[in-house]
Scaffold this motif. Structure first.
Motif, PDB file in Angstrom:
ATOM      1  N   ASP A 130       0.519  -1.249   0.525  1.00  0.00           N
ATOM      2  CA  ASP A 130       0.153  -0.327   0.122  1.00  0.00           C
ATOM      3  C   ASP A 130       1.009   1.137  -0.077  1.00  0.00           C
ATOM      4  O   ASP A 130      -0.372   2.466  -0.173  1.00  0.00           O
ATOM      5  N   GLY A 131       2.627   1.032   0.462  1.00  0.00           N
ATOM      6  CA  GLY A 131       3.340   2.158  -0.290  1.00  0.00           C
ATOM      7  C   GLY A 131       2.794   3.049   1.601  1.00  0.00           C
ATOM      8  O   GLY A 131       3.256   4.542   1.678  1.00  0.00           O
ATOM      9  N   ASP A 132       2.588   2.788   2.100  1.00  0.00           N
ATOM     10  CA  ASP A 132       2.230   3.442   3.404  1.00  0.00           C
ATOM     11  C   ASP A 132       3.879   3.977   4.123  1.00  0.00           C
ATOM     12  O   ASP A 132       4.392   2.530   3.732  1.00  0.00           O
ATOM     13  N   GLU A 133       3.541   4.961   5.293  1.00  0.00           N
ATOM     14  CA  GLU A 133       4.890   5.248   5.817  1.00  0.00           C
ATOM     15  C   GLU A 133       5.377   4.327   7.093  1.00  0.00           C
ATOM     16  O   GLU A 133       4.022   3.350   7.594  1.00  0.00           O
ATOM     17  N   ALA A 134       6.393   4.321   7.599  1.00  0.00           N
ATOM     18  CA  ALA A 134       7.028   2.159   8.184  1.00  0.00           C
ATOM     19  C   ALA A 134       7.242   3.139   9.410  1.00  0.00           C
ATOM     20  O   ALA A 134       7.509   2.703  10.524  1.00  0.00           O
ATOM     21  N   LEU A 135       8.309   4.144   9.246  1.00  0.00           N
ATOM     22  CA  LEU A 135       9.183   4.539  10.213  1.00  0.00           C
ATOM     23  C   LEU A 135       9.276   6.013  10.874  1.00  0.00           C
ATOM     24  O   LEU A 135       8.999   7.377   9.668  1.00  0.00           O
ATOM     25  N   THR A 136       7.879   5.818  11.487  1.00  0.00           N
ATOM     26  CA  THR A 136       7.341   7.292  11.721  1.00  0.00           C
ATOM     27  C   THR A 136       7.931   7.009  14.168  1.00  0.00           C
ATOM     28  O   THR A 136       8.257   6.661  14.148  1.00  0.00           O
ATOM     29  N   PHE A 137       7.115   8.627  14.053  1.00  0.00           N
ATOM     30  CA  PHE A 137       7.760   8.466  15.795  1.00  0.00           C
ATOM     31  C   PHE A 137       6.469   7.509  16.891  1.00  0.00           C
ATOM     32  O   PHE A 137       7.098   6.845  17.622  1.00  0.00           O
ATOM     33  N   ARG A 138       5.871   6.970  15.917  1.00  0.00           N
ATOM     34  CA  ARG A 138       4.326   6.640  16.291  1.00  0.00           C
ATOM     35  C   ARG A 138       4.977   4.728  16.782  1.00  0.00           C
ATOM     36  O   ARG A 138       5.142   4.395  17.687  1.00  0.00           O
ATOM     37  N   SER A 139       5.412   4.395  15.418  1.00  0.00           N
ATOM     38  CA  SER A 139       6.190   2.963  15.093  1.00  0.00           C
ATOM     39  C   SER A 139       7.516   2.716  16.264  1.00  0.00           C
ATOM     40  O   SER A 139       7.272   1.972  17.124  1.00  0.00           O
ATOM     41  N   ILE A 140       8.580   3.420  16.593  1.00  0.00           N
ATOM     42  CA  ILE A 140       9.652   4.017  16.989  1.00  0.00           C
ATOM     43  C   ILE A 140       9.560   3.770  18.769  1.00  0.00           C
ATOM     44  O   ILE A 140      10.058   3.354  19.390  1.00  0.00           O
ATOM     45  N   PHE A 141       8.159   4.636  18.993  1.00  0.00           N
ATOM     46  CA  PHE A 141       7.824   5.121  19.887  1.00  0.00           C
ATOM     47  C   PHE A 141       6.986   3.940  20.902  1.00  0.00           C
ATOM     48  O   PHE A 141       7.423   3.126  22.371  1.00  0.00           O
ATOM     49  N   LEU A 142       6.281   3.297  20.038  1.00  0.00           N
ATOM     50  CA  LEU A 142       5.045   1.910  20.845  1.00  0.00           C
ATOM     51  C   LEU A 142       6.807   0.894  21.001  1.00  0.00           C
ATOM     52  O   LEU A 142       6.116  -0.270  21.476  1.00  0.00           O
ATOM     53  N   GLY A 143       7.484   0.732  19.635  1.00  0.00           N
ATOM     54  CA  GLY A 143       8.789  -0.339  19.475  1.00  0.00           C
ATOM     55  C   GLY A 143       9.501  -0.118  20.436  1.00  0.00           C
ATOM     56  O   GLY A 143       9.748  -1.471  21.794  1.00  0.00           O
ATOM     57  N   THR A 144       9.648   0.579  20.755  1.00  0.00           N
ATOM     58  CA  THR A 144      10.645   0.880  22.219  1.00  0.00           C
ATOM     59  C   THR A 144      10.103   0.705  23.806  1.00  0.00           C
ATOM     60  O   THR A 144      11.038  -0.627  24.309  1.00  0.00           O
ATOM     61  N   VAL A 145       8.870   1.004  23.400  1.00  0.00           N
ATOM     62  CA  VAL A 145       8.036   0.631  25.098  1.00  0.00           C
ATOM     63  C   VAL A 145       8.208  -0.978  25.505  1.00  0.00           C
ATOM     64  O   VAL A 145       8.015  -1.592  26.033  1.00  0.00           O
ATOM     65  N   PHE A 146       7.443  -1.640  24.308  1.00  0.00           N
ATOM     66  CA  PHE A 146       7.405  -2.964  24.583  1.00  0.00           C
ATOM     67  C   PHE A 146       8.731  -3.952  24.548  1.00  0.00           C
ATOM     68  O   PHE A 146       8.693  -4.769  23.975  1.00  0.00           O
ATOM     69  N   ALA A 147       9.903  -2.768  23.405  1.00  0.00           N
ATOM     70  CA  ALA A 147      10.813  -3.717  23.410  1.00  0.00           C
ATOM     71  C   ALA A 147      11.607  -3.930  24.954  1.00  0.00           C
ATOM     72  O   ALA A 147      12.110  -5.431  25.797  1.00  0.00           O
ATOM     73  N   GLY A 148      10.950  -2.857  25.955  1.00  0.00           N
ATOM     74  CA  GLY A 148      11.222  -2.847  26.971  1.00  0.00           C
ATOM     75  C   GLY A 148      10.731  -4.497  28.121  1.00  0.00           C
ATOM     76  O   GLY A 148      11.521  -5.171  28.835  1.00  0.00           O
ATOM     77  N   MET A 149       9.397  -4.423  27.929  1.00  0.00           N
ATOM     78  CA  MET A 149       8.917  -5.805  28.198  1.00  0.00           C
ATOM     79  C   MET A 149       9.321  -7.287  27.700  1.00  0.00           C
ATOM     80  O   MET A 149       9.376  -8.052  28.412  1.00  0.00           O
TER      81      MET A 149
END
Length: 787
Positions: free
Chosen positions: A90-109
Motif C-alpha cells: 500500500d506504500g504507507d509510511e514505515a518509520l514514524t515517531f509512533r512506530s519507534i515509540f511503541l517499539g521501544t516501549v514494548f521492547a522493554g517489556m
C-alpha cells in the motif's frame, strides 16, 4: 504454515505440500488510487512484472507449480512466494515517531520477559505474535484517541498541524505495525553474552561493568547483522529462503491489515483469550502449582518403599526443576506449554516425538546402568561435580586469574558430569554431525541453485522484484557495522576480564562466520535449526586449554554470531514479504539490538543478585533455576580440560567422536532414499535424524511435566483444526496462540517482581494440598526429598 486465504481453503501437512486456492488471495483488494496512462495501478504493473519474472524461471526448465483438483499445492519456497504470501504493498509510511515509540516501549517489556525466562526451569521465548497483537491494539488506540492534524486544520491552531501529524500520522498502518513489532521482538531475543556475565557473577565473583557488557552484546549481535547484510543474496532474497516459522507472523500481519472486515472478531478473541489466561495463570504459577504437572503415578506412590519412590520420582516426577523426566505428567500451566506447537508443522513435531520416546529410555538406561558413574550424582543436572558427588570446587582449581592450576587440579581431581548432561553433549554432537550430512546430501542441490541465482544476479522472487522500488541499504553500511562490532569486541577483550587472547577472538569470529551461512540455510529451508554451540565449545577448549572464562567468551562470539544472524535474517525476510524499505529495516534492527542489550543486562543483574543461592543450587526449584548458567559454566570448565576429559584416555572421549558418528546414519538414510524414497506411508526424507538426536536429550534438565501437554496441543492444532477446520485454523489459530502466550507471560512478569523475588525477597503462597511446601510439588517425593 499458511498465509491468509478464504475460509474454505484446504490445507495439508508440509511434507505433502500445502494446498491453497489457485487465485491470488487478495488480488481483488489491491489499491486503485494511483492510475497511470494505461489505466493500470502501479501495484498491478509491479504484479505483472513479477509474474513475467516468475514465468522466465519456468521457461528455464524449473518445475511448474502442481495442481490438485484445481487447487495449488505448495511444495517449494517459490510456491510460497507466488501463492501464499500476498504481494500487496500500500506504500504507507514505515518509520514514524509512533512506530519507534511503541517499539521501544514494548521492547522493554519483551527484553525483560526474555531475560526472566532464561532463569526459569524451562526456557521459553517471548511470543512474537503476542507482541504484534498488543502493539496493534495500542497503535489503533493511539490513532483513534490522540489529536490528529485534521482537528486543527482551518482553526487558529493550524500551526500545530505538522506537530500533530508527527505524533499521530493517522490510521495505524501495516508498515508502522511491522517496524514497532520488529524493534520489540529483536530486543526480546536472548543473548548468550548476557548469560556469560551471569556466569561470571555467580561462579567467578566478577561483576562485569555495564559498559563492557553492552559493548560485548553489541559486538556479537551487530557482527551477526553485518554478516546477514553481506549474505542477503543467498539467505534472504531467493524464494527458497522461506523461514517457515515467520509465516504465521506474516499471516497475522496481513490478516489484520488486509482483511479488516474480519478484524473485530479476531481482536475480540485476542483480548478475551489474553485476559482469561492472564487471570488464570496466577493459579498454576502461584496459588496451585500442582497443576504444573499432575501425575497419577506420583500421587499413588505415597506409601511405596523408599527405593520404589526413588525410581518413580526419576521417571514420573517432573514439576520441580531437575526432579525427573515427567513421564505421563499432564501440565495445565500454559507458560510451559506455549503456542510453539500450534505453529510447527506436524512433520517436524513427529520427529520431536520420536526423540522424546528415545529420551525416556536412554537417560533412564544411562543412570541405572551407572554409565559415567551416574549413580554418584543426581540423575538430572547441568552442574559439575566431584567424584564423591559434591559440588566441584572450581575456584580452587582455576583461582582468581581464571586459569588452570595443575597442582590444585591434582588435589581436587577432575570434574564430572551427570549422565544426563554427558548424554546431552553427546546428542548435541550427533545432531551437528547429522546437520552437516543432511544439509549436504538432502539440501545440497537447492543450495547450489541458490548460489547460481545469486551469482548470476537472477532473483525471480516476486517479493524481491516488488522491493526494487525502494532504496537498498548499501553494502558499506553493513561493512561499517562489521568494523564497529569488531572494534567493540576488541575493546572488551583488552579491557574486560575475559582472559581471551586477541587472536583467539579473531578465530571465534572466523568460526562463527564460516558456520553462519550453513545454519541459516537450514533454518530458512527446513524451518528448524540445530544448536551448534557444542562445536564452538570444542574448538574453544582446543585452542584455550585451562581457561574456562576465555572459553565462555570464545563460544559467545562464535555462537552468538550464528544465532543472531539466523534471527535477523528471518526478520529481513519478513521485511521483504511485507515490503518494509531495506534502510528502515537496518535502523529498526540495530535499534532493537541495542535496546535488548541494555535491558537484558539490567534485568540479569537484578535476578542474579536477588536469587543467587537458588541459581547456584544444582536442582533449583519450580520458580527459578540456574540450569542455563550452570550448563554454560560446566561446558566452559570441562572443555578447558579437554585433554584430560575428552581425550582418548578421558571418561568422555565418545562425546567429540559423536560429531563424526552422527554423519553415518544420515548418509545411510540418504542412500536408502535414493533407492526407496517411500517406504509404506512414510517418506524417507521426512525423517530428520538431527532433530531426533536433539530431542532425545530434551529432558536432560529442568521442568519436564509439560511434554505430554505439548503433544496434545500439537495434535489438536496441527492435525484436528488444520485438517478438519482449516478456515478457523487460518483465521484464529495464531491469534489464539499469541493471546494465550501473552496473557501467561505478562502475568509471570508481574509475579516475578511482585512475589517471586526477582528484585528482592519472595512472598510464597500459603501451604495447602495444591501447594505443598515440603517435598516436590507433584508429590513424587523420592531421592530424599522429605529428609
Amino acid at each position: 504454515m499458511e498465509g491468509t486465504h478464504n475460509e474454505d481453503t484446504s490445507t495439508a501437512d508440509l511434507s505433502s505440500g500445502l494446498v491453497v486456492p489457485h487465485n491470488r488471495s487478495s488480488s481483488s483488494s489491491y489499491p486503485k488510487e494511483k492510475q497511470n496512462d494505461s489505466g493500470m495501478s502501479s501495484v498491478e504493473i509491479a504484479d505483472e512484472k513479477v509474474d513475467d519474472a516468475y514465468m522466465q524461471v519456468l521457461d528455464k526448465g524449473l518445475e511448474a507449480p502442481e495442481y490438485r483438483n484445481g487447487v495449488q499445492v505448495i511444495q517449494t519456497g517459490r510456491d510460497v512466494s507466488r501463492f501464499v504470501v500476498d504481494i500487496r504493498d500500500d506504500g504507507d509510511e514505515a518509520l514514524t515517531f509512533r512506530s519507534i515509540f511503541l517499539g521501544t516501549v514494548f521492547a522493554g517489556m519483551g527484553a525483560a520477559l526474555c531475560q526472566i525466562y532464561l532463569f526459569k526451569p524451562v526456557q521459553m521465548s517471548v511470543s512474537t505474535v503476542f507482541l504484534l497483537l498488543i502493539i496493534y491494539t495500542v497503535g489503533n488506540g493511539w490513532a483513534r484517541f490522540f489529536p490528529q492534524r485534521n482537528w486543527v486544520v482551518g482553526t487558529r491552531f493550524e500551526r500545530l498541524a505538522a506537530v500533530l501529524h508527527f505524533i499521530n500520522p493517522g490510521p495505524f498502518s501495516l508498515k508502522e505495525h511491522v517496524v514497532a513489532s520488529l524493534v520489540a521482538s529483536t530486543a526480546a531475543t536472548g543473548s548468550s553474552a548476557v548469560q556469560n556475565f551471569a556466569v561470571q557473577r555467580l561462579y567467578y565473583d566478577t561483576n562485569v561493568e555495564a559498559t563492557t557488557a553492552v559493548l560485548a552484546t553489541f559486538s556479537t549481535a551487530c557482527f551477526g547483522y553485518g554478516l546477514v547484510g553481506l549474505l542477503r543474496p543467498l539467505t534472504v532474497y531467493p524464494s527458497e529462503m522461506v523461514y517457515w516459522l515467520s509465516l504465521p507472523t506474516v499471516s497475522v500481519f496481513q490478516a489484520l491489515h488486509f482483511d479488516t472486515a474480519a478484524n473485530h472478531k479476531r481482536v475480540k478473541l485476542f483480548w478475551a483469550a489474553f485476559g482469561g489466561m492472564f487471570l488464570y495463570e496466577i493459579i498454576p504459577a502461584y496459588m496451585f502449582p500442582l497443576l504444573n504437572g499432575v501425575n497419577v503415578v506420583c500421587l499413588a506412590s505415597q506409601k511405596a518403599s523408599s527405593k520404589t519412590r526413588d525410581i518413580i520420582t526419576n521417571l514420573f516426577g517432573g514439576t520441580n526443576g531437575n526432579e525427573g523426566m515427567g513421564f505421563l505428567s499432564i501440565s495445565f500451566d500454559w507458560q510451559y506449554i506455549s503456542s510453539a506447537y500450534m505453529s510447527l508443522p506436524l512433520v517436524q513435531q513427529a520427529n520431536s516425538w520420536i526423540g522424546f520416546f528415545f529420551c525416556y529410555i536412554i537417560i533412564m538406561a544411562i543412570y541405572y546402568s551407572n554409565t559415567w558413574n551416574s549413580l554418584a550424582f543426581p540423575m538430572l543436572s547441568t552442574s559439575i561435580f566431584s567424584a564423591n558427588g559434591s559440588i566441584y570446587h572450581q575456584s580452587a582449581v582455576f583461582g582468581r586469574q581464571f586459569q588452570l592450576n595443575e597442582t590444585a587440579l591434582q588435589e581436587v581431581g577432575l570434574p564430572a558430569l551427570t549422565g544426563s548432561n554427558a548424554w546431552k553433549n553427546l546428542a548435541s554432537n550427533l545432531a551437528i554431525g547429522g546437520l552437516i550430512a543432511h544439509t549436504i546430501l538432502f539440501w545440497g542441490p537447492y543450495a547450489v541453485e541458490s548460489f547460481k541465482l545469486s551469482y548470476n544476479g537472477e532473483q525471480p522472487d516476486p517479493h524481491f522484484q516488488a522491493m526494487k522500488k525502494y532504496k537498498e541499504a548499501p553494502w558499506w553500511w553493513y561493512i561499517i557495522l562489521l568494523a564497529l562490532s569488531f572494534v567493540a569486541g576488541l575493546i572488551v577483550v583488552f579491557k574486560g576480564q575475559t582472559t581471551l587472547p586477541w587472536w583467539s577472538y579473531i578465530v571465534a569470529l572466523v568460526l562463527g562466520t564460516f558456520v553462519t551461512p550453513f545454519s541459516t540455510l537450514l533454518v530458512a529451508r527446513l524451518g528448524n535449526g540445530i544448536a551448534t554451540n557444542q562445536l564452538m565449545k570444542m574448538v574453544a577448549g582446543a585452542i584455550n586449554p585451562g581457561r574456562p572464562v576465555a572459553n565462555l567468551y570464545f563460544s559467545m562470539w562464535s555462537h552468538d554470531v550464528v544465532a543472531t544472524s539466523i534471527g535477523l535474517a528471518s526478520d529481513l525476510k519478513l521485511g521483504q514479504y511485507l515490503k518494509i524499505p531495506p534502510r528502515v529495516m537496518f535502523l529498526t534492527q540495530v535499534w532493537g539490538t541495542i535496546l535488548g542489550a541494555v535491558i537484558n543486562y539490567v534485568v540479569m543483574v537484578s535476578v542474579v543478585d536477588s536469587q543467587r543461592e537458588i541459581l547456584l543450587n544444582p536442582l533449583g526449584n519450580n520458580v527459578w533455576s540456574g540450569q542455563e548458567t550452570q550448563s554454560l559454566n560446566s561446558a566452559a570448565v570441562t572443555w578447558s580440560l579437554a585433554k584430560q576429559l575428552y581425550g582418548f584416555n578421558g571418561p568422555y572421549w565418545i562425546i567429540p567422536m559423536s560429531l563424526v558418528i552422527g554423519m553415518v546414519p544420515t548418509t545411510i538414510q540418504w542412500l536408502i532414499n535414493k533407492r526407496w524414497p517411500q517406504i509404506g506411508p512414510i517418506s524417507v526424507n521426512s525423517i530428520v535424524l538431527p532433530l531426533i538426536y536433539q530431542y532425545s536429550a530434551w529432558m536432560s534438565a529442568g521442568v519436564n511435566s509439560a511434554v505430554i501437554s505439548t503433544l496434545i496441543v500439537g495434535l489438536v492444532s496441527q492435525l484436528w483444526l488444520r485438517k478438519y477446520h482449516p478456515g478457523w485454523y487460518m483465521k484464529y489459530n495464531y491469534i489464539l496462540g499469541g493471546a494465550l502466550d501473552g496473557g501467561a507471560q505478562v502475568m509471570i512478569f508481574v509475579l516475578s517482581f511482585a512475589v517471586f523475588g526477582a528484585s528482592g525477597a519472595s512472598k510464597p503462597f500459603p501451604s495447602w494440598v495444591g501447594n505443598p511446601t515440603v517435598g516436590n510439588i507433584d508429590y513424587c517425593n523420592g531421592n530424599g526429598t522429605l529428609d
